[in-house]
Design a protein around this motif. Structure first.
Motif, mmCIF file in Angstrom:
data_model
loop_
_atom_site.group_PDB
_atom_site.id
_atom_site.type_symbol
_atom_site.label_atom_id
_atom_site.label_comp_id
_atom_site.label_asym_id
_atom_site.label_seq_id
_atom_site.Cartn_x
_atom_site.Cartn_y
_atom_site.Cartn_z
ATOM 1 N N UNK A 198 0.857 -1.180 0.000
ATOM 2 C CA UNK A 198 0.000 0.000 0.000
ATOM 3 C C UNK A 198 0.897 1.235 0.000
ATOM 4 N N UNK A 199 0.563 2.209 -0.834
ATOM 5 C CA UNK A 199 1.359 3.436 -0.905
ATOM 6 C C UNK A 199 1.178 4.254 0.373
ATOM 7 N N UNK A 200 2.289 4.684 0.951
ATOM 8 C CA UNK A 200 2.247 5.497 2.164
ATOM 9 C C UNK A 200 1.880 6.929 1.818
ATOM 10 N N UNK A 201 0.877 7.469 2.494
ATOM 11 C CA UNK A 201 0.436 8.842 2.298
ATOM 12 C C UNK A 201 0.489 9.549 3.642
ATOM 13 N N UNK A 202 1.318 10.569 3.757
ATOM 14 C CA UNK A 202 1.448 11.290 5.024
ATOM 15 C C UNK A 202 0.281 12.254 5.212
ATOM 16 N N UNK A 203 -0.093 12.521 6.460
ATOM 17 C CA UNK A 203 0.425 11.945 7.707
ATOM 18 C C UNK A 203 -0.325 10.666 8.125
ATOM 19 N N UNK A 204 -1.427 10.357 7.403
ATOM 20 C CA UNK A 204 -2.241 9.211 7.780
ATOM 21 C C UNK A 204 -2.620 8.434 6.526
ATOM 22 N N UNK A 205 -2.318 7.152 6.514
ATOM 23 C CA UNK A 205 -2.688 6.296 5.382
ATOM 24 C C UNK A 205 -3.861 5.426 5.774
ATOM 25 N N UNK A 206 -4.877 5.450 4.916
ATOM 26 C CA UNK A 206 -6.051 4.624 5.154
ATOM 27 C C UNK A 206 -5.909 3.343 4.342
ATOM 28 N N UNK A 207 -5.906 2.223 5.040
ATOM 29 C CA UNK A 207 -5.732 0.921 4.398
ATOM 30 C C UNK A 207 -7.055 0.167 4.460
ATOM 31 N N UNK A 208 -7.558 -0.229 3.295
ATOM 32 C CA UNK A 208 -8.805 -0.977 3.222
ATOM 33 C C UNK A 208 -8.470 -2.463 3.155
ATOM 34 N N UNK A 209 -8.916 -3.187 4.170
ATOM 35 C CA UNK A 209 -8.542 -4.589 4.381
ATOM 36 C C UNK A 209 -9.785 -5.469 4.222
ATOM 37 N N UNK A 210 -9.654 -6.567 3.495
ATOM 38 C CA UNK A 210 -10.738 -7.554 3.421
ATOM 39 C C UNK A 210 -10.316 -8.771 4.216
ATOM 40 N N UNK A 211 -11.069 -9.053 5.290
ATOM 41 C CA UNK A 211 -10.779 -10.230 6.093
ATOM 42 C C UNK A 211 -11.503 -11.427 5.495
ATOM 43 N N UNK A 212 -10.744 -12.406 5.031
ATOM 44 C CA UNK A 212 -11.335 -13.554 4.344
ATOM 45 C C UNK A 212 -12.085 -14.480 5.294
ATOM 46 N N UNK A 213 -11.738 -14.452 6.572
ATOM 47 C CA UNK A 213 -12.403 -15.335 7.546
ATOM 48 C C UNK A 213 -13.865 -14.955 7.729
ATOM 49 N N UNK A 214 -14.114 -13.642 7.841
ATOM 50 C CA UNK A 214 -15.462 -13.159 8.111
ATOM 51 C C UNK A 214 -16.125 -12.545 6.894
ATOM 52 N N UNK A 215 -15.352 -12.411 5.800
ATOM 53 C CA UNK A 215 -15.868 -11.774 4.581
ATOM 54 C C UNK A 215 -16.334 -10.343 4.872
ATOM 55 N N UNK A 216 -15.555 -9.660 5.705
ATOM 56 C CA UNK A 216 -15.895 -8.296 6.099
ATOM 57 C C UNK A 216 -14.731 -7.347 5.827
ATOM 58 N N UNK A 217 -15.069 -6.065 5.638
ATOM 59 C CA UNK A 217 -14.056 -5.038 5.423
ATOM 60 C C UNK A 217 -13.661 -4.384 6.737
ATOM 61 N N UNK A 218 -12.372 -4.110 6.861
ATOM 62 C CA UNK A 218 -11.833 -3.356 7.982
ATOM 63 C C UNK A 218 -11.035 -2.193 7.402
ATOM 64 N N UNK A 219 -11.243 -1.008 7.923
ATOM 65 C CA UNK A 219 -10.488 0.163 7.477
ATOM 66 C C UNK A 219 -9.530 0.565 8.593
ATOM 67 N N UNK A 220 -8.236 0.570 8.278
ATOM 68 C CA UNK A 220 -7.214 0.937 9.264
ATOM 69 C C UNK A 220 -6.653 2.309 8.929
ATOM 70 N N UNK A 221 -6.582 3.160 9.925
ATOM 71 C CA UNK A 221 -5.959 4.476 9.777
ATOM 72 C C UNK A 221 -4.605 4.425 10.476
ATOM 73 N N UNK A 222 -3.540 4.517 9.665
ATOM 74 C CA UNK A 222 -2.186 4.264 10.139
ATOM 75 C C UNK A 222 -1.332 5.521 9.967
ATOM 76 N N UNK A 223 -0.689 6.016 11.036
ATOM 77 C CA UNK A 223 0.194 7.175 10.886
ATOM 78 C C UNK A 223 1.479 6.786 10.155
ATOM 79 N N UNK A 224 1.914 7.629 9.233
ATOM 80 C CA UNK A 224 3.136 7.356 8.462
ATOM 81 C C UNK A 224 4.002 8.611 8.369
ATOM 82 N N UNK A 225 5.287 8.383 8.154
ATOM 83 C CA UNK A 225 6.238 9.468 7.928
ATOM 84 C C UNK A 225 7.399 8.916 7.119
ATOM 85 N N UNK A 226 7.805 9.657 6.107
ATOM 86 C CA UNK A 226 8.924 9.264 5.245
ATOM 87 C C UNK A 226 8.711 7.876 4.647
ATOM 88 N N UNK A 227 7.471 7.589 4.287
ATOM 89 C CA UNK A 227 7.179 6.345 3.592
ATOM 90 C C UNK A 227 7.077 5.115 4.470
#
Length: 392
Positions: free
Chosen positions: A116-145
Protein backbone atom coordinates in the motif's frame (compact mmCIF):
# COMPACT_ATOMS: atom_id res chain seq x y z
CA UNK A 1 23.22 -42.57 7.35
CA UNK A 2 19.71 -41.32 6.51
CA UNK A 3 19.32 -38.81 3.72
CA UNK A 4 19.75 -35.30 5.10
CA UNK A 5 16.94 -32.84 4.32
CA UNK A 6 17.74 -29.23 5.16
CA UNK A 7 15.05 -27.07 6.70
CA UNK A 8 13.25 -24.71 4.35
CA UNK A 9 13.40 -21.01 5.09
CA UNK A 10 10.37 -18.82 4.45
CA UNK A 11 10.25 -15.00 4.65
CA UNK A 12 8.15 -13.68 7.51
CA UNK A 13 7.61 -10.77 9.88
CA UNK A 14 6.87 -11.09 13.59
CA UNK A 15 4.47 -8.37 14.73
CA UNK A 16 2.57 -7.28 17.78
CA UNK A 17 -0.95 -6.08 17.17
CA UNK A 18 -2.75 -4.77 20.24
CA UNK A 19 -2.38 -7.35 23.01
CA UNK A 20 -1.50 -10.23 20.65
CA UNK A 21 1.44 -11.33 18.49
CA UNK A 22 1.48 -13.09 15.12
CA UNK A 23 3.80 -14.34 12.42
CA UNK A 24 2.95 -12.54 9.16
CA UNK A 25 3.48 -14.25 5.81
CA UNK A 26 2.88 -13.14 2.27
CA UNK A 27 0.42 -15.43 0.56
CA UNK A 28 2.79 -16.15 -2.33
CA UNK A 29 5.49 -17.41 0.04
CA UNK A 30 3.31 -20.25 1.36
CA UNK A 31 2.06 -23.42 -0.36
CA UNK A 32 -1.29 -22.88 -2.08
CA UNK A 33 -2.54 -26.32 -1.09
CA UNK A 34 -4.44 -25.86 2.18
CA UNK A 35 -3.13 -29.00 3.89
CA UNK A 36 0.48 -28.28 2.93
CA UNK A 37 0.12 -24.67 4.05
CA UNK A 38 -1.14 -25.78 7.45
CA UNK A 39 1.82 -28.15 7.82
CA UNK A 40 4.24 -25.30 7.14
CA UNK A 41 2.49 -22.98 9.60
CA UNK A 42 2.39 -25.64 12.33
CA UNK A 43 6.09 -26.31 11.85
CA UNK A 44 6.87 -22.59 11.97
CA UNK A 45 5.07 -22.33 15.31
CA UNK A 46 6.38 -25.57 16.80
CA UNK A 47 2.85 -26.96 17.16
CA UNK A 48 1.54 -29.14 18.58
CA UNK A 49 3.54 -28.73 21.78
CA UNK A 50 2.32 -26.93 24.89
CA UNK A 51 5.63 -25.02 25.07
CA UNK A 52 6.01 -24.60 21.28
CA UNK A 53 9.68 -24.89 22.09
CA UNK A 54 10.75 -25.70 18.52
CA UNK A 55 9.03 -22.79 16.80
CA UNK A 56 7.85 -19.18 16.86
CA UNK A 57 4.75 -19.78 18.99
CA UNK A 58 4.54 -18.21 22.44
CA UNK A 59 2.69 -21.10 24.12
CA UNK A 60 -0.56 -19.16 24.55
CA UNK A 61 -3.53 -18.34 22.35
CA UNK A 62 -2.57 -14.64 22.34
CA UNK A 63 0.89 -15.37 20.96
CA UNK A 64 0.13 -18.30 18.65
CA UNK A 65 -1.46 -16.51 15.73
CA UNK A 66 -0.72 -16.25 12.01
CA UNK A 67 -1.67 -13.65 9.40
CA UNK A 68 -1.41 -14.25 5.65
CA UNK A 69 -1.51 -11.14 3.46
CA UNK A 70 -1.76 -10.51 -0.26
CA UNK A 71 -2.51 -7.55 -2.51
CA UNK A 72 -6.21 -7.58 -3.27
CA UNK A 73 -7.97 -7.65 -6.63
CA UNK A 74 -11.27 -6.61 -5.02
CA UNK A 75 -12.61 -3.15 -5.93
CA UNK A 76 -11.89 -0.60 -3.20
CA UNK A 77 -9.78 -3.04 -1.18
CA UNK A 78 -6.00 -2.80 -0.74
CA UNK A 79 -5.10 -6.16 0.81
CA UNK A 80 -6.73 -9.50 1.62
CA UNK A 81 -5.98 -10.75 5.12
CA UNK A 82 -6.48 -14.30 6.36
CA UNK A 83 -6.15 -15.00 10.08
CA UNK A 84 -5.26 -18.32 11.68
CA UNK A 85 -5.38 -19.37 15.34
CA UNK A 86 -2.60 -21.93 15.71
CA UNK A 87 -3.54 -24.49 18.32
CA UNK A 88 -0.83 -25.07 20.91
CA UNK A 89 -1.70 -28.68 21.76
CA UNK A 90 -3.34 -30.00 18.57
CA UNK A 91 -2.29 -29.91 14.88
CA UNK A 92 -4.97 -27.36 13.99
CA UNK A 93 -4.86 -23.94 12.34
CA UNK A 94 -8.29 -22.47 13.08
CA UNK A 95 -9.63 -20.31 10.26
CA UNK A 96 -13.26 -19.67 11.19
CA UNK A 97 -12.54 -16.46 13.13
CA UNK A 98 -10.74 -13.14 12.86
CA UNK A 99 -8.57 -11.46 15.51
CA UNK A 100 -9.21 -7.78 16.11
CA UNK A 101 -5.87 -7.17 17.80
CA UNK A 102 -3.88 -8.74 14.96
CA UNK A 103 -6.05 -6.78 12.51
CA UNK A 104 -4.40 -3.63 13.86
CA UNK A 105 -1.01 -4.82 12.56
CA UNK A 106 -2.24 -5.57 9.02
CA UNK A 107 -2.24 -1.93 7.88
CA UNK A 108 1.28 -1.21 9.18
CA UNK A 109 2.53 -4.48 7.65
CA UNK A 110 0.97 -3.70 4.26
CA UNK A 111 2.49 -0.21 4.18
CA UNK A 112 5.98 -1.28 5.21
CA UNK A 113 5.91 -4.21 2.76
CA UNK A 114 5.09 -1.84 -0.11
CA UNK A 115 1.65 -3.36 -0.71
CA UNK A 116 0.00 0.00 0.00
CA UNK A 117 1.36 3.44 -0.90
CA UNK A 118 2.25 5.50 2.16
CA UNK A 119 0.44 8.84 2.30
CA UNK A 120 1.45 11.29 5.02
CA UNK A 121 0.43 11.95 7.71
CA UNK A 122 -2.24 9.21 7.78
CA UNK A 123 -2.69 6.30 5.38
CA UNK A 124 -6.05 4.62 5.15
CA UNK A 125 -5.73 0.92 4.40
CA UNK A 126 -8.81 -0.98 3.22
CA UNK A 127 -8.54 -4.59 4.38
CA UNK A 128 -10.74 -7.55 3.42
CA UNK A 129 -10.78 -10.23 6.09
CA UNK A 130 -11.34 -13.55 4.34
CA UNK A 131 -12.40 -15.33 7.55
CA UNK A 132 -15.46 -13.16 8.11
CA UNK A 133 -15.87 -11.77 4.58
CA UNK A 134 -15.90 -8.30 6.10
CA UNK A 135 -14.06 -5.04 5.42
CA UNK A 136 -11.83 -3.36 7.98
CA UNK A 137 -10.49 0.16 7.48
CA UNK A 138 -7.21 0.94 9.26
CA UNK A 139 -5.96 4.48 9.78
CA UNK A 140 -2.19 4.26 10.14
CA UNK A 141 0.19 7.17 10.89
CA UNK A 142 3.14 7.36 8.46
CA UNK A 143 6.24 9.47 7.93
CA UNK A 144 8.92 9.26 5.25
CA UNK A 145 7.18 6.35 3.59
CA UNK A 146 7.12 4.15 6.70
CA UNK A 147 4.69 3.38 9.48
CA UNK A 148 5.15 5.49 12.60
CA UNK A 149 5.36 3.24 15.66
CA UNK A 150 6.44 5.66 18.40
CA UNK A 151 3.80 7.80 20.07
CA UNK A 152 2.01 8.70 23.28
CA UNK A 153 -0.99 6.38 23.05
CA UNK A 154 -1.27 3.58 25.61
CA UNK A 155 -3.46 0.49 25.84
CA UNK A 156 -3.84 -1.64 28.93
CA UNK A 157 -2.04 -4.96 28.51
CA UNK A 158 0.90 -3.51 26.55
CA UNK A 159 3.83 -1.80 28.32
CA UNK A 160 4.68 1.77 27.41
CA UNK A 161 3.19 3.96 24.68
CA UNK A 162 3.11 3.87 20.87
CA UNK A 163 1.44 5.44 17.85
CA UNK A 164 -2.31 4.96 17.61
CA UNK A 165 -3.86 2.82 14.87
CA UNK A 166 -7.63 3.20 14.47
CA UNK A 167 -9.67 0.29 13.13
CA UNK A 168 -13.19 0.48 11.72
CA UNK A 169 -14.97 -2.88 11.37
CA UNK A 170 -17.51 -2.10 8.66
CA UNK A 171 -21.02 -3.60 9.09
CA UNK A 172 -19.77 -6.19 11.60
CA UNK A 173 -23.11 -8.00 12.01
CA UNK A 174 -23.34 -11.62 10.87
CA UNK A 175 -19.63 -12.32 10.48
CA UNK A 176 -20.01 -16.09 10.93
CA UNK A 177 -23.73 -16.82 10.58
CA UNK A 178 -24.94 -14.01 8.34
CA UNK A 179 -27.25 -12.92 11.17
CA UNK A 180 -26.82 -10.59 14.15
CA UNK A 181 -28.80 -13.03 16.31
CA UNK A 182 -27.89 -16.61 15.36
CA UNK A 183 -30.80 -18.04 17.42
CA UNK A 184 -33.24 -15.30 16.38
CA UNK A 185 -33.59 -14.13 20.00
CA UNK A 186 -31.90 -11.44 22.08
CA UNK A 187 -31.88 -13.89 25.00
CA UNK A 188 -31.98 -17.66 25.28
CA UNK A 189 -31.71 -20.13 28.13
CA UNK A 190 -30.30 -23.61 28.50
CA UNK A 191 -30.64 -26.19 31.27
CA UNK A 192 -27.50 -28.05 32.30
CA UNK A 193 -27.73 -30.64 35.10
CA UNK A 194 -30.96 -29.11 36.35
CA UNK A 195 -29.69 -25.50 36.43
CA UNK A 196 -30.94 -22.94 33.90
CA UNK A 197 -28.45 -20.47 32.42
CA UNK A 198 -29.46 -17.32 30.55
CA UNK A 199 -27.36 -16.10 27.64
CA UNK A 200 -27.28 -13.72 24.68
CA UNK A 201 -25.74 -14.99 21.44
CA UNK A 202 -24.49 -12.13 19.23
CA UNK A 203 -22.63 -12.44 15.92
CA UNK A 204 -20.67 -9.27 15.10
CA UNK A 205 -17.01 -9.31 14.01
CA UNK A 206 -16.94 -12.72 15.71
CA UNK A 207 -19.81 -14.57 17.42
CA UNK A 208 -19.82 -14.37 21.22
CA UNK A 209 -22.14 -15.93 23.79
CA UNK A 210 -22.56 -13.61 26.79
CA UNK A 211 -23.47 -15.12 30.18
CA UNK A 212 -23.89 -13.91 33.79
CA UNK A 213 -20.87 -14.90 35.93
CA UNK A 214 -23.13 -14.91 38.99
CA UNK A 215 -24.97 -17.92 37.54
CA UNK A 216 -21.70 -19.85 37.90
CA UNK A 217 -20.99 -18.73 41.44
CA UNK A 218 -18.18 -16.32 40.54
CA UNK A 219 -17.93 -12.54 40.68
CA UNK A 220 -16.76 -12.01 37.09
CA UNK A 221 -13.87 -9.83 38.27
CA UNK A 222 -11.40 -12.70 38.58
CA UNK A 223 -8.16 -12.51 36.59
CA UNK A 224 -7.09 -15.72 34.82
CA UNK A 225 -4.77 -16.95 37.61
CA UNK A 226 -7.51 -16.45 40.21
CA UNK A 227 -10.11 -18.14 38.04
CA UNK A 228 -7.84 -21.11 37.35
CA UNK A 229 -7.22 -21.53 41.09
CA UNK A 230 -10.92 -21.85 41.94
CA UNK A 231 -11.68 -25.32 43.34
CA UNK A 232 -14.66 -25.62 40.97
CA UNK A 233 -12.91 -24.12 37.93
CA UNK A 234 -13.04 -27.38 35.99
CA UNK A 235 -16.76 -27.79 36.61
CA UNK A 236 -17.48 -24.19 35.58
CA UNK A 237 -15.52 -24.69 32.38
CA UNK A 238 -17.40 -27.92 31.68
CA UNK A 239 -20.73 -26.08 31.80
CA UNK A 240 -19.39 -23.14 29.82
CA UNK A 241 -18.20 -25.56 27.13
CA UNK A 242 -21.67 -27.13 26.91
CA UNK A 243 -23.19 -23.67 26.33
CA UNK A 244 -20.45 -22.71 23.89
CA UNK A 245 -20.71 -26.05 22.08
CA UNK A 246 -24.46 -25.56 21.72
CA UNK A 247 -23.66 -22.28 19.99
CA UNK A 248 -21.23 -24.04 17.65
CA UNK A 249 -24.01 -26.45 16.68
CA UNK A 250 -26.33 -23.49 16.04
CA UNK A 251 -23.72 -21.96 13.74
CA UNK A 252 -23.35 -25.24 11.86
CA UNK A 253 -19.72 -25.57 12.93
CA UNK A 254 -20.31 -28.85 14.78
CA UNK A 255 -22.76 -31.74 14.66
CA UNK A 256 -22.76 -32.38 18.41
CA UNK A 257 -21.09 -31.26 21.64
CA UNK A 258 -18.19 -33.67 21.30
CA UNK A 259 -17.52 -32.46 17.76
CA UNK A 260 -17.64 -28.84 18.99
CA UNK A 261 -15.15 -29.57 21.76
CA UNK A 262 -12.71 -31.24 19.38
CA UNK A 263 -13.13 -29.36 16.10
CA UNK A 264 -14.72 -25.96 16.78
CA UNK A 265 -12.73 -24.55 19.67
CA UNK A 266 -12.12 -21.17 18.02
CA UNK A 267 -15.79 -20.21 17.57
CA UNK A 268 -18.03 -19.16 19.08
CA UNK A 269 -16.39 -17.43 22.01
CA UNK A 270 -18.03 -17.19 25.41
CA UNK A 271 -17.83 -14.27 27.84
CA UNK A 272 -18.73 -13.31 31.38
CA UNK A 273 -20.29 -9.83 31.56
CA UNK A 274 -21.56 -8.03 34.63
CA UNK A 275 -22.41 -4.55 35.91
CA UNK A 276 -19.52 -2.24 36.84
CA UNK A 277 -17.80 -2.91 40.15
CA UNK A 278 -14.44 -2.02 41.68
CA UNK A 279 -11.70 -4.62 41.19
CA UNK A 280 -7.93 -4.96 40.86
CA UNK A 281 -6.48 -5.80 37.44
CA UNK A 282 -3.68 -8.28 36.89
CA UNK A 283 -1.28 -5.36 36.48
CA UNK A 284 -2.11 -4.21 40.01
CA UNK A 285 -4.09 -1.27 38.64
CA UNK A 286 -7.22 -0.38 40.61
CA UNK A 287 -10.25 -0.35 38.30
CA UNK A 288 -13.06 1.88 39.56
CA UNK A 289 -16.68 1.10 38.75
CA UNK A 290 -17.23 4.72 37.72
CA UNK A 291 -14.60 4.39 34.98
CA UNK A 292 -16.20 1.43 33.15
CA UNK A 293 -19.58 0.50 31.66
CA UNK A 294 -19.30 -3.24 32.27
CA UNK A 295 -16.86 -5.90 33.44
CA UNK A 296 -15.99 -8.50 30.80
CA UNK A 297 -14.03 -11.75 30.73
CA UNK A 298 -13.53 -13.63 27.45
CA UNK A 299 -12.55 -17.27 27.03
CA UNK A 300 -10.51 -18.66 24.15
CA UNK A 301 -9.39 -22.10 22.94
CA UNK A 302 -9.73 -24.91 25.50
CA UNK A 303 -11.78 -22.63 27.73
CA UNK A 304 -8.86 -20.46 28.82
CA UNK A 305 -9.71 -17.03 30.20
CA UNK A 306 -7.94 -14.35 28.15
CA UNK A 307 -5.55 -11.98 29.93
CA UNK A 308 -6.97 -8.87 28.24
CA UNK A 309 -9.92 -8.60 25.79
CA UNK A 310 -10.18 -9.59 22.15
CA UNK A 311 -10.61 -6.77 19.64
CA UNK A 312 -13.36 -8.60 17.79
CA UNK A 313 -14.87 -9.42 21.17
CA UNK A 314 -15.02 -5.71 21.92
CA UNK A 315 -16.74 -5.04 18.58
CA UNK A 316 -19.27 -7.77 19.37
CA UNK A 317 -19.75 -6.31 22.85
CA UNK A 318 -20.54 -2.78 21.65
CA UNK A 319 -22.87 -4.21 19.00
CA UNK A 320 -24.65 -6.20 21.73
CA UNK A 321 -24.85 -3.02 23.81
CA UNK A 322 -26.80 -1.42 20.95
CA UNK A 323 -29.17 -4.38 20.57
CA UNK A 324 -32.13 -3.83 22.92
CA UNK A 325 -32.88 -6.70 25.28
CA UNK A 326 -29.50 -8.43 25.28
CA UNK A 327 -27.66 -9.08 28.51
CA UNK A 328 -25.00 -6.54 27.49
CA UNK A 329 -27.60 -3.92 26.56
CA UNK A 330 -29.29 -4.30 29.94
CA UNK A 331 -25.97 -3.80 31.72
CA UNK A 332 -24.77 -0.84 29.65
CA UNK A 333 -28.03 0.92 28.75
CA UNK A 334 -30.59 -0.56 31.13
CA UNK A 335 -32.15 0.90 34.26
CA UNK A 336 -32.37 4.35 32.66
CA UNK A 337 -28.59 4.80 32.53
CA UNK A 338 -28.79 5.72 28.84
CA UNK A 339 -32.40 6.78 28.17
CA UNK A 340 -31.97 6.76 24.37
CA UNK A 341 -30.78 3.11 24.63
CA UNK A 342 -27.67 3.59 22.51
CA UNK A 343 -23.96 3.31 23.23
CA UNK A 344 -21.61 5.07 20.83
CA UNK A 345 -18.77 4.48 23.31
CA UNK A 346 -18.33 1.82 25.98
CA UNK A 347 -15.52 1.11 28.44
CA UNK A 348 -14.89 -2.59 29.11
CA UNK A 349 -13.16 -3.56 32.33
CA UNK A 350 -11.01 -6.60 31.49
CA UNK A 351 -8.41 -8.63 33.44
CA UNK A 352 -5.57 -6.26 32.59
CA UNK A 353 -7.35 -2.90 32.62
CA UNK A 354 -9.83 -1.00 30.46
CA UNK A 355 -10.58 -1.21 26.74
CA UNK A 356 -12.59 1.40 24.85
CA UNK A 357 -14.86 0.48 21.95
CA UNK A 358 -16.76 2.89 19.73
CA UNK A 359 -19.61 2.61 17.24
CA UNK A 360 -20.79 4.66 14.28
CA UNK A 361 -24.57 4.44 14.61
CA UNK A 362 -27.56 5.01 12.35
CA UNK A 363 -30.81 6.09 14.02
CA UNK A 364 -33.79 3.96 13.04
CA UNK A 365 -37.43 5.19 12.95
CA UNK A 366 -38.40 2.81 15.76
CA UNK A 367 -35.87 4.36 18.12
CA UNK A 368 -33.29 1.58 17.78
CA UNK A 369 -29.79 2.02 16.35
CA UNK A 370 -27.90 0.12 13.68
CA UNK A 371 -24.14 -0.27 14.09
CA UNK A 372 -22.58 0.93 10.82
CA UNK A 373 -19.10 0.19 12.11
CA UNK A 374 -17.46 -0.88 15.34
CA UNK A 375 -14.22 0.98 16.05
CA UNK A 376 -11.11 0.40 18.13
CA UNK A 377 -7.91 2.29 18.87
CA UNK A 378 -4.92 -0.05 19.07
CA UNK A 379 -1.14 0.04 18.67
CA UNK A 380 1.10 -2.22 16.60
CA UNK A 381 4.81 -2.77 16.06
CA UNK A 382 7.11 -4.76 13.81
CA UNK A 383 9.30 -6.82 16.12
CA UNK A 384 11.35 -8.99 13.74
CA UNK A 385 11.74 -9.61 10.03
CA UNK A 386 13.65 -12.39 8.32
CA UNK A 387 13.09 -16.09 7.70
CA UNK A 388 11.57 -18.87 9.69
CA UNK A 389 13.00 -22.36 9.16
CA UNK A 390 10.41 -25.11 8.83
CA UNK A 391 10.91 -28.84 8.85
CA UNK A 392 10.03 -30.87 5.76
Amino acid sequence: MADYKPNRKIPCVYMRGGTSKAVFFRDEDLPQDVAERDKVILSAFGSPDRRQIDGMGGASTSTSKVAVIKKSSRPGIDVDYSFGQVDVTAPIVGKTMNCGNISSAVGPYAIDEGLVKAVEPMTEVHIFNTNTQKEIVAQVPVKDGRTVTEGDFAIDGVPGTAAKVTLKFVAPQGAASGKLLPTGHVKDSIAVDGTTYEYSFIDAANPVIFVHPEDFGVSGTEIPAEFNALPNCQEICRVLEIIRGTGAITLGFAKDLDDARKNSQTLPKIAFVRRPVDYTAGSGKAISAKDIDLVGRLFSVNMKMIDAYMGTGAICTITAANTPGTIVNEIVCGRGKRPDNHAAHIRIGHPWGIMDAYADLKDNPDGTHTVLSGNLDRTARRIMEGWVYVRD
